[in-house]
Write a protein that holds these residues in place. Sequence first.
Motif, PDB file in Angstrom:
ATOM      1  N   CYS A   1       1.188  -1.344   0.199  1.00 39.08           N
ATOM      2  CA  CYS A   1       0.020  -0.014  -0.160  1.00 39.08           C
ATOM      3  C   CYS A   1       0.997   1.395  -0.248  1.00 39.08           C
ATOM      4  CB  CYS A   1      -1.019  -0.230   1.126  1.00 39.08           C
ATOM      5  SG  CYS A   1      -1.680  -1.122   1.289  1.00 39.08           S
ATOM      6  N   ALA A   2       0.761   2.519  -0.751  1.00 35.99           N
ATOM      7  CA  ALA A   2       1.437   3.467  -0.449  1.00 35.99           C
ATOM      8  C   ALA A   2       1.205   4.181   1.256  1.00 35.99           C
ATOM      9  CB  ALA A   2       0.593   4.295  -1.426  1.00 35.99           C
ATOM     10  N   TRP A   3       0.346   4.272   1.292  1.00 36.81           N
ATOM     11  CA  TRP A   3       0.440   4.525   3.390  1.00 36.81           C
ATOM     12  C   TRP A   3      -0.142   3.680   4.419  1.00 36.81           C
ATOM     13  CZ3 TRP A   3       2.336   9.130   2.195  1.00 36.81           C
ATOM     14  CH2 TRP A   3       2.014   9.811   1.130  1.00 36.81           C
ATOM     15  N   PRO A   4       1.333   2.572   4.282  1.00 37.08           N
ATOM     16  CA  PRO A   4       0.838   1.104   4.759  1.00 37.08           C
ATOM     17  C   PRO A   4       0.955   1.814   6.118  1.00 37.08           C
ATOM     18  CG  PRO A   4       3.437   1.371   4.779  1.00 37.08           C
ATOM     19  CD  PRO A   4       3.058   2.804   3.380  1.00 37.08           C
ATOM     20  N   SER A   5       0.917   3.155   7.057  1.00 38.91           N
ATOM     21  CA  SER A   5       0.238   3.253   8.235  1.00 38.91           C
ATOM     22  C   SER A   5      -0.965   3.616   8.392  1.00 38.91           C
ATOM     23  CB  SER A   5       1.803   5.199   9.038  1.00 38.91           C
ATOM     24  OG  SER A   5       1.657   5.446   7.879  1.00 38.91           O
ATOM     25  N   HIS A   6      -1.212   4.554   6.978  1.00 37.85           N
ATOM     26  CA  HIS A   6      -2.823   4.632   7.122  1.00 37.85           C
ATOM     27  C   HIS A   6      -3.828   3.982   6.529  1.00 37.85           C
ATOM     28  CE1 HIS A   6      -1.693   8.687   8.794  1.00 37.85           C
ATOM     29  NE2 HIS A   6      -0.494   8.519   7.831  1.00 37.85           N
TER      30      HIS A   6
ATOM     31  N   ARG B   1      -5.328  -6.923  -4.627  1.00 35.15           N
ATOM     32  CA  ARG B   1      -5.056  -7.113  -3.806  1.00 35.15           C
ATOM     33  C   ARG B   1      -5.662  -5.157  -3.860  1.00 35.15           C
ATOM     34  NH1 ARG B   1      -3.012  -2.022  -3.820  1.00 35.15           N
ATOM     35  NH2 ARG B   1      -0.622  -1.701  -4.870  1.00 35.15           N
ATOM     36  N   ILE B   2      -6.232  -4.923  -2.334  1.00 41.04           N
ATOM     37  CA  ILE B   2      -6.585  -3.504  -2.589  1.00 41.04           C
ATOM     38  C   ILE B   2      -5.969  -3.028  -1.255  1.00 41.04           C
ATOM     39  CG2 ILE B   2      -8.994  -3.873  -3.428  1.00 41.04           C
ATOM     40  CD1 ILE B   2     -10.615  -3.918  -0.591  1.00 41.04           C
ATOM     41  N   CYS B   3      -6.122  -1.417  -0.801  1.00 38.55           N
ATOM     42  CA  CYS B   3      -5.743  -0.594   0.441  1.00 38.55           C
ATOM     43  C   CYS B   3      -6.901  -0.463   0.667  1.00 38.55           C
ATOM     44  CB  CYS B   3      -4.527  -0.036  -0.190  1.00 38.55           C
ATOM     45  SG  CYS B   3      -2.977  -1.160  -0.583  1.00 38.55           S
ATOM     46  N   VAL B   4      -7.297   0.018   1.867  1.00 43.51           N
ATOM     47  CA  VAL B   4      -8.456   0.252   2.470  1.00 43.51           C
ATOM     48  C   VAL B   4      -7.744   1.859   3.771  1.00 43.51           C
ATOM     49  CG1 VAL B   4     -10.772   0.153   3.966  1.00 43.51           C
ATOM     50  CG2 VAL B   4      -9.516  -1.515   1.715  1.00 43.51           C
ATOM     51  N   SER B   5      -8.865   2.323   3.460  1.00 46.59           N
ATOM     52  CA  SER B   5      -8.475   2.963   5.421  1.00 46.59           C
ATOM     53  C   SER B   5      -8.367   2.339   5.895  1.00 46.59           C
ATOM     54  CB  SER B   5      -8.811   4.609   5.340  1.00 46.59           C
ATOM     55  OG  SER B   5      -8.592   5.485   4.074  1.00 46.59           O
ATOM     56  N   LYS B   6      -6.924   2.804   7.413  1.00 50.31           N
ATOM     57  CA  LYS B   6      -7.211   2.253   8.771  1.00 50.31           C
ATOM     58  C   LYS B   6      -9.034   2.898   9.052  1.00 50.31           C
ATOM     59  CE  LYS B   6      -3.055   0.548   9.623  1.00 50.31           C
ATOM     60  NZ  LYS B   6      -1.909   0.463   9.832  1.00 50.31           N
ATOM     61  N   GLY B   7      -9.882   1.474   9.956  1.00 51.55           N
ATOM     62  CA  GLY B   7     -11.148   2.668  10.091  1.00 51.55           C
ATOM     63  C   GLY B   7     -10.995   2.475  11.587  1.00 51.55           C
ATOM     64  N   GLY B   8     -12.217   3.176  11.794  1.00 51.10           N
ATOM     65  CA  GLY B   8     -12.096   3.679  12.819  1.00 51.10           C
ATOM     66  C   GLY B   8     -11.359   4.264  14.182  1.00 51.10           C
ATOM     67  N   PHE B   9     -12.018   3.871  15.517  1.00 49.62           N
ATOM     68  CA  PHE B   9     -11.827   3.330  16.454  1.00 49.62           C
ATOM     69  C   PHE B   9     -11.219   2.201  16.605  1.00 49.62           C
ATOM     70  CE2 PHE B   9     -14.956   7.339  16.227  1.00 49.62           C
ATOM     71  CZ  PHE B   9     -14.032   8.187  16.192  1.00 49.62           C
TER      72      PHE B   9
ATOM     73  N   ALA C   1     -11.867  -1.616   8.997  1.00 46.62           N
ATOM     74  CA  ALA C   1     -10.752  -2.206   7.772  1.00 46.62           C
ATOM     75  C   ALA C   1     -11.816  -3.526   7.211  1.00 46.62           C
ATOM     76  CB  ALA C   1     -10.167  -1.311   7.851  1.00 46.62           C
ATOM     77  N   ALA C   2     -11.360  -4.499   8.164  1.00 42.26           N
ATOM     78  CA  ALA C   2     -11.153  -6.382   7.904  1.00 42.26           C
ATOM     79  C   ALA C   2     -12.242  -6.173   7.798  1.00 42.26           C
ATOM     80  CB  ALA C   2     -10.427  -6.527   8.899  1.00 42.26           C
ATOM     81  N   ARG C   3     -13.262  -5.707   8.176  1.00 42.70           N
ATOM     82  CA  ARG C   3     -14.644  -5.879   9.092  1.00 42.70           C
ATOM     83  C   ARG C   3     -15.384  -5.450   7.677  1.00 42.70           C
ATOM     84  NH1 ARG C   3     -19.079  -3.316  10.459  1.00 42.70           N
ATOM     85  NH2 ARG C   3     -18.369  -2.265  10.828  1.00 42.70           N
ATOM     86  N   LYS C   4     -15.251  -4.129   7.247  1.00 40.16           N
ATOM     87  CA  LYS C   4     -15.434  -3.029   6.507  1.00 40.16           C
ATOM     88  C   LYS C   4     -15.809  -4.660   5.397  1.00 40.16           C
ATOM     89  CE  LYS C   4     -16.770   1.154   8.029  1.00 40.16           C
ATOM     90  NZ  LYS C   4     -16.644   2.381   8.459  1.00 40.16           N
ATOM     91  N   VAL C   5     -14.682  -4.392   4.707  1.00 45.47           N
ATOM     92  CA  VAL C   5     -14.333  -6.066   3.763  1.00 45.47           C
ATOM     93  C   VAL C   5     -14.975  -6.434   3.568  1.00 45.47           C
ATOM     94  CG1 VAL C   5     -12.689  -7.122   2.340  1.00 45.47           C
ATOM     95  CG2 VAL C   5     -12.314  -4.499   3.240  1.00 45.47           C
TER      96      VAL C   5
END
Length: 120
Positions: A79-84, A95-103, A108-112
């Motif tokens: 991912c281009a921004w692995p910390s995010h 593969r996809i890169c998804v913004s780290k989820g919420g709180f 993010a894994a749950r949403k995927v």
Amino acid sequence: MRFFSLFTLLLCSFLGVASAQFGFFDQMFGGGGHHQEQQPQNVPSDSSMYRTQYERAHCDRYLCPDTLACVHYPHHCPCAWPSHEDKFELAEGQRICVSKGGFKAGEAARKVELARKGLL
């Protein structure tokens, strides 16, 4: 003789003042060959900078189009921004890169997973 030396002294003084005066204006308005700090420029609004980097990249395997990383398989692209972003490998080597989820961790894994099931 005295007139000549007085004239020379006045001429030199005048040239020194003129040089100082115009040197001030040169500095003030950017002339005189003095180096000035340049303001950073905005990147171009086209993809030319990216295409240049892409064309210069050497890779004898798979060149990731978004990060220009050289990997064995497309789903190994980082991912281009692995910390995010969290990376998820999908079927067919994608593969996809998804913004780290919420709180909560794993959001993010749950949403995927919900999206895979068609529930999101």
